[in-house]
Scaffold this active site. Structure first.
Site, PDB file in Angstrom:
ATOM      1  N   GLU A 143      -4.386 -14.142   2.397  1.00  0.00           N
ATOM      2  CA  GLU A 143      -3.161 -13.734   1.688  1.00  0.00           C
ATOM      3  C   GLU A 143      -2.770 -12.343   2.179  1.00  0.00           C
ATOM      4  OE1 GLU A 143      -2.851 -14.837  -2.312  1.00  0.00           O
ATOM      5  OE2 GLU A 143      -1.485 -13.230  -2.870  1.00  0.00           O
ATOM      6  N   ARG A 144      -1.511 -12.224   2.576  1.00  0.00           N
ATOM      7  CA  ARG A 144      -1.010 -10.962   3.155  1.00  0.00           C
ATOM      8  C   ARG A 144      -1.844 -10.547   4.366  1.00  0.00           C
ATOM      9  NH1 ARG A 144       3.471 -12.048   0.610  1.00  0.00           N
ATOM     10  NH2 ARG A 144       3.294 -11.934  -1.645  1.00  0.00           N
ATOM     11  N   ASP A 171       3.532  -1.339  -6.081  1.00  0.00           N
ATOM     12  CA  ASP A 171       2.778  -2.267  -5.246  1.00  0.00           C
ATOM     13  C   ASP A 171       2.773  -1.851  -3.775  1.00  0.00           C
ATOM     14  OD1 ASP A 171       1.290  -4.411  -4.552  1.00  0.00           O
ATOM     15  OD2 ASP A 171       2.827  -5.924  -4.890  1.00  0.00           O
ATOM     16  N   TRP A 211      10.792 -10.000 -10.711  1.00  0.00           N
ATOM     17  CA  TRP A 211       9.605  -9.224 -10.359  1.00  0.00           C
ATOM     18  C   TRP A 211       9.623  -7.764 -10.779  1.00  0.00           C
ATOM     19  CZ3 TRP A 211       5.325 -11.701  -8.679  1.00  0.00           C
ATOM     20  CH2 TRP A 211       5.495 -13.028  -8.251  1.00  0.00           C
ATOM     21  N   GLU A 220       8.826   4.988   7.187  1.00  0.00           N
ATOM     22  CA  GLU A 220       9.541   5.313   5.947  1.00  0.00           C
ATOM     23  C   GLU A 220      11.028   5.553   6.223  1.00  0.00           C
ATOM     24  OE1 GLU A 220       8.175   8.858   3.968  1.00  0.00           O
ATOM     25  OE2 GLU A 220       9.157   8.300   2.087  1.00  0.00           O
ATOM     26  N   ARG A 239       8.356  -2.102 -14.846  1.00  0.00           N
ATOM     27  CA  ARG A 239       7.080  -2.516 -14.256  1.00  0.00           C
ATOM     28  C   ARG A 239       6.177  -1.320 -13.957  1.00  0.00           C
ATOM     29  NH1 ARG A 239       6.326  -6.344  -8.891  1.00  0.00           N
ATOM     30  NH2 ARG A 239       4.376  -5.431  -8.191  1.00  0.00           N
ATOM     31  N   GLU A 267       1.073  -5.112   4.241  1.00  0.00           N
ATOM     32  CA  GLU A 267       2.037  -6.021   3.611  1.00  0.00           C
ATOM     33  C   GLU A 267       3.457  -5.458   3.629  1.00  0.00           C
ATOM     34  OE1 GLU A 267       1.017  -7.147  -0.382  1.00  0.00           O
ATOM     35  OE2 GLU A 267       2.880  -8.247  -0.684  1.00  0.00           O
ATOM     36  N   ARG A 281      -9.287  -5.226 -12.204  1.00  0.00           N
ATOM     37  CA  ARG A 281      -8.070  -4.653 -11.616  1.00  0.00           C
ATOM     38  C   ARG A 281      -7.022  -4.324 -12.690  1.00  0.00           C
ATOM     39  NH1 ARG A 281      -5.305  -7.678  -7.872  1.00  0.00           N
ATOM     40  NH2 ARG A 281      -4.962  -6.063  -6.334  1.00  0.00           N
ATOM     41  N   LYS A 322      -4.325   0.380  -8.364  1.00  0.00           N
ATOM     42  CA  LYS A 322      -3.554   0.597  -7.135  1.00  0.00           C
ATOM     43  C   LYS A 322      -3.068   2.051  -7.082  1.00  0.00           C
ATOM     44  CE  LYS A 322      -2.090  -4.118  -6.256  1.00  0.00           C
ATOM     45  NZ  LYS A 322      -1.042  -5.049  -5.778  1.00  0.00           N
ATOM     46  N   GLU A 340      -0.006 -11.821 -12.593  1.00  0.00           N
ATOM     47  CA  GLU A 340       0.670 -12.752 -11.678  1.00  0.00           C
ATOM     48  C   GLU A 340       0.123 -14.175 -11.812  1.00  0.00           C
ATOM     49  OE1 GLU A 340       0.319 -10.795  -7.829  1.00  0.00           O
ATOM     50  OE2 GLU A 340       2.148  -9.661  -8.237  1.00  0.00           O
ATOM     51  N   ASN A 365      -6.751 -13.685  -5.978  1.00  0.00           N
ATOM     52  CA  ASN A 365      -6.188 -14.904  -6.563  1.00  0.00           C
ATOM     53  C   ASN A 365      -7.197 -16.004  -6.255  1.00  0.00           C
ATOM     54  OD1 ASN A 365      -3.704 -13.661  -7.371  1.00  0.00           O
ATOM     55  ND2 ASN A 365      -3.112 -13.686  -5.223  1.00  0.00           N
TER      56      ASN A 365
HETATM   57  C1  GCU Z   1       0.908  -8.064  -4.290  1.00  0.00           C
HETATM   58  C2  GCU Z   1       0.794  -9.111  -3.224  1.00  0.00           C
HETATM   59  C3  GCU Z   1       0.072 -10.324  -3.721  1.00  0.00           C
HETATM   60  C4  GCU Z   1      -1.257  -9.917  -4.339  1.00  0.00           C
HETATM   61  C5  GCU Z   1      -1.031  -8.868  -5.398  1.00  0.00           C
HETATM   62  C6  GCU Z   1      -2.320  -8.299  -5.965  1.00  0.00           C
HETATM   63  O1  GCU Z   1       1.790  -8.478  -5.289  1.00  0.00           O
HETATM   64  O2  GCU Z   1       2.070  -9.458  -2.772  1.00  0.00           O
HETATM   65  O3  GCU Z   1      -0.130 -11.192  -2.627  1.00  0.00           O
HETATM   66  O4  GCU Z   1      -1.899 -11.015  -4.881  1.00  0.00           O
HETATM   67  O5  GCU Z   1      -0.333  -7.793  -4.857  1.00  0.00           O
HETATM   68  O6  GCU Z   1      -2.633  -7.179  -5.604  1.00  0.00           O
HETATM   69  O7  GCU Z   1      -2.975  -8.934  -6.758  1.00  0.00           O
END
Ligand code: GCU
Length: 658
Positions: free
Chosen positions: A142-143, A347, A520, A490, A318, A375, A301, A342, A268, A185
């Protein structure tokens, strides 16, 4: 794309010449000492030194001295005219010390003052967002922008694990000591990694262990329910507690040095304690209880927010969410819970303020999460060296002058980065993206290290074999393409901290309104008069008030808010004059033209290094510069055209806008 054998990254054989030409003696016992011994053996075999010199006759002595005061991972280097001695109180220190000697090369063998090095942060971790299966939308990683997973293939752990061993070696050499092997995920088959498929995790852990890297697993909070064992995952249910205890016991029976669990809960769409009316502390403490007697840790997290927001609703912000959810829970988490936050409130954008959560939970262990995988920063098709950004984050003082830095505040929690590697021969897709992995590890070891120096250090090691022709030209070329690359990125993307403006879903390339009417929570609110998000206490969402002073005041007022974050905190007219003296709209035009010019210049610098860099690497980077330039022009033209059309204000310099 061109293909090559697996790239040695920052450990080409040549980098071990200094050690390999000496008479070396290694003293001590244990798995990690054996690793050092094997490293020394290989280097000496290659370069003609000897790896079995006795204590008296050697020019390099590496030894574990029990009772030393270097701590579990520190080491001392003593350099006299006759001999260099590396001592460590524990085997992990010897391993880190060995790679320190490799890093400094011949300087390790010149007389100098004694030096003791210890990591500032005990936990220096990488999270792999790898899926066992290939996900229909996200792919395997993912990413991920560097091919498939290093760990998983064809629905199971790879049979040939040699590349994992090579990877562990690279990680250890830049100071990383912990790793999570699967995506936060946690889909159906990955949920089973905790139970009947844990042997696959154990096989990976066995490859990481000799380089001092502890394995972690991302788990699904609803596992007891999803696996069909129980009819609830309620954290206060006695059956659920017993289930997790038994799961942890089985894990530790196979991997006694297992690090712990990473959990994305109520975020999410991932399941979590909210389904049972329980808090995040209840959820985290459930898992902490199961891990505690084995010495394991829960990485819980803090990336929790409403991803089904109505764009018409201006009261939900958000950016506020993590603080609103977690600050009230300070003091409620078990000792072996680390809250993983984070670095910014949104994000991983190219520019965000530092998350106010980091300083807000003094009685909680907090780790900061960075994103090495690019990403939102060019997806490893653009050069974007992130160390300067990460340094800024780590040097930020949430309580202002005199207060601790973020780097100090996370001493009890650690630093985590989302990994940027895959099975690509260059590890990271873009060969220059290796610099992000390397500099991340080095910053986690020493958050005060100078970012540009770390990039130079990476280049010096990685290009060691190429530094024979015209080393100064190569060094200055590499500096030119790396040092300012974050600032360049940037400039041609979303302006002044407003963020996003990316294409929805995959997040590559511009789409100014791509997320503007989505659920979102990532809006810029541009209209004909102005742009930005009012997050002040006085008239906006109140997010600025989540900071301690002086930052709450600095960000509250347009006059004191730093230019680069202005649109994150305020909605201003296009004619608003920045501290730089330019209007907002002219700033947008200027930076977007400049950003593209800087990419053009960097591409030329790289082209001129063709005679100095190995052809495979040179070609791969040159090809990617074409794409970066195409994409940067697309950003420039879409952003500039959008704001010209919205504002009607022409460019002061009359340049071409569509
Ligand atoms: C971002 C990302 C997702 C990831 C999420 C996370 O939204 O696009 O792919 O799952 O961060 O950090 O959980």
């Amino acid at each position: 794309m061109t293909t090559v054998e697996t790239d040695p990254a920052w450990l080409p054989d040549e980098a071990l010449r200094g050690v390999g030409t000496r008479r070396v003696c290694v003293r001590g016992e244990g798995l990690l000492v054996d690793t050092v011994r094997a490293e020394v053996g290989r280097a000496c075999h290659k370069f003609g030194g000897s790896d079995d010199a006795d204590d008296a006759a050697c020019d390099l002595l590496l030894k574990v001295v029990a009772g030393g005061d270097e701590g579990p991972e520190g080491f001392t280097v003593t350099r006299t005219a006759r001999r260099t001695t590396l001592t460590a109180a524990a085997p992990a220190g010897l391993l880190h010390g060995f790679f320190h000697l490799v890093r400094i090369g011949e300087a390790a063998f010149t007389q100098g003052p004694d030096e003791t090095h210890r990591p500032a942060l005990a936990l220096r971790m990488l999270d792999h967002w790898d899926n066992v299966d290939v996900h229909p939308v996200m792919g395997q990683v993912e990413r991920g922008y560097a091919g498939g997973s290093l760990f998983w293939r064809d629905g199971r752990a790879r049979g040939d694990l040699s590349r994992i061993r090579a990877y562990a070696r690279l990680l250890a050499s830049c100071g990383i000591n912990a790793l999570a092997v699967n995506n936060v995920n946690v889909h159906a088959s990955e949920t089973r990694l905790l139970t009947e498929r844990f042997t696959e995790v154990a096989a990976i852990a066995a490859e990481l262990r000799p380089y001092g890297i502890r394995t972690h697993l991302s788990v699904n909070f609803a596992a007891p329910l999803l696996l069909g064992d129980l009819d609830t995952a309620d954290p206060l249910d006695e059956g659920v507690r017993a289930w997790w205890r038994e799961a942890a016991d089985r894990v530790y029976a196979l991997v006694p040095d297992f690090g712990g669990f990473v959990v994305k809960a109520d975020s999410e769409g991932q399941p979590g304690p909210f389904a049972y009316g329980r808090s995040h502390a209840d959820g985290a403490n459930l898992l902490a209880g199961a891990l505690a007697r084995h010495g394991g840790t829960v990485h819980w997290r803090a990336f929790v927010y409403d991803h089904r927001q109505d764009w018409r609703d201006r009261s939900t912000d958000r950016a506020r969410a993590a603080y609103d959810h977690f600050a009230p829970l300070d003091g409620q988490f078990a000792d072996n819970v680390i809250l993983q936050v984070k670095h910014g409130p949104m994000d991983f954008q190219v520019r965000e303020p530092v998350s106010p959560v980091i300083g807000a939970l003094p009685r909680t262990r907090v780790a900061v999460e960075l994103q090495a995988t690019q990403e939102y920063t060019g997806q490893q098709r653009h050069v974007c060296a992130l160390a300067p950004m990460w340094s800024e984050v780590l040097a930020f003082r949430p309580e202002g002058e005199g207060g601790p830095t973020v780097g100090q505040l996370v001493a009890g929690g650690g630093l985590v980065a989302v990994a940027n590697v895959g099975d690509d021969p260059f590890w990271t897709g873009h060969p220059l993206a290796q610099a992000n992995l390397y500099s991340y590890g080095r910053l986690a070891w020493d958050p005060t290290a100078d970012a540009d120096q770390l990039l130079d250090e990476w280049a010096e090691l990685t290009f060691t074999p190429d530094l024979t022709g015209d080393p100064e030209r190569l060094r200055s070329g590499l500096r030119a393409v790396l040092h300012g690359s974050w600032a360049t990125y940037e400039k041609y993307t979303a302006p002044l901290g407003v963020g996003f403006m990316v294409q929805p879903g995959h997040h590559y390339g511009p789409s100014v309104d791509g997320y503007e009417y989505s659920t979102w929570g990532t809006y810029h609110f541009a209209d004909r008069d102005g742009i930005g998000v009012d997050r002040s206490r006085a008239t906006g969402t109140g997010y600025a008030g989540q900071y301690a002073k002086p930052w709450a005041d600095t960000y509250e007022r347009v006059e004191s808010c730093p230019d680069e974050l202005l649109l994150f905190f305020h909605h201003v007219p296009y004619g608003h004059v920045l501290h730089s003296g330019k209007t907002v709209v002219q700033h947008i035009y200027d930076t977007h033209f400049e950003g593209v010019e800087e990419v053009e210049a960097a591409r030329e610098v790289w082209a001129a290094l063709a005679d100095l860099v190995s052809p495979a690497r040179h070609t791969r980077v040159a090809e990617l510069y074409e794409e970066q330039l195409r994409c940067a022009r697309e950003w420039r033209d879409q952003i500039n055209s959008y704001f010209l059309r919205k504002s009607g204000v022409p460019d002061a310099h009359g340049r071409r806008i569509y």
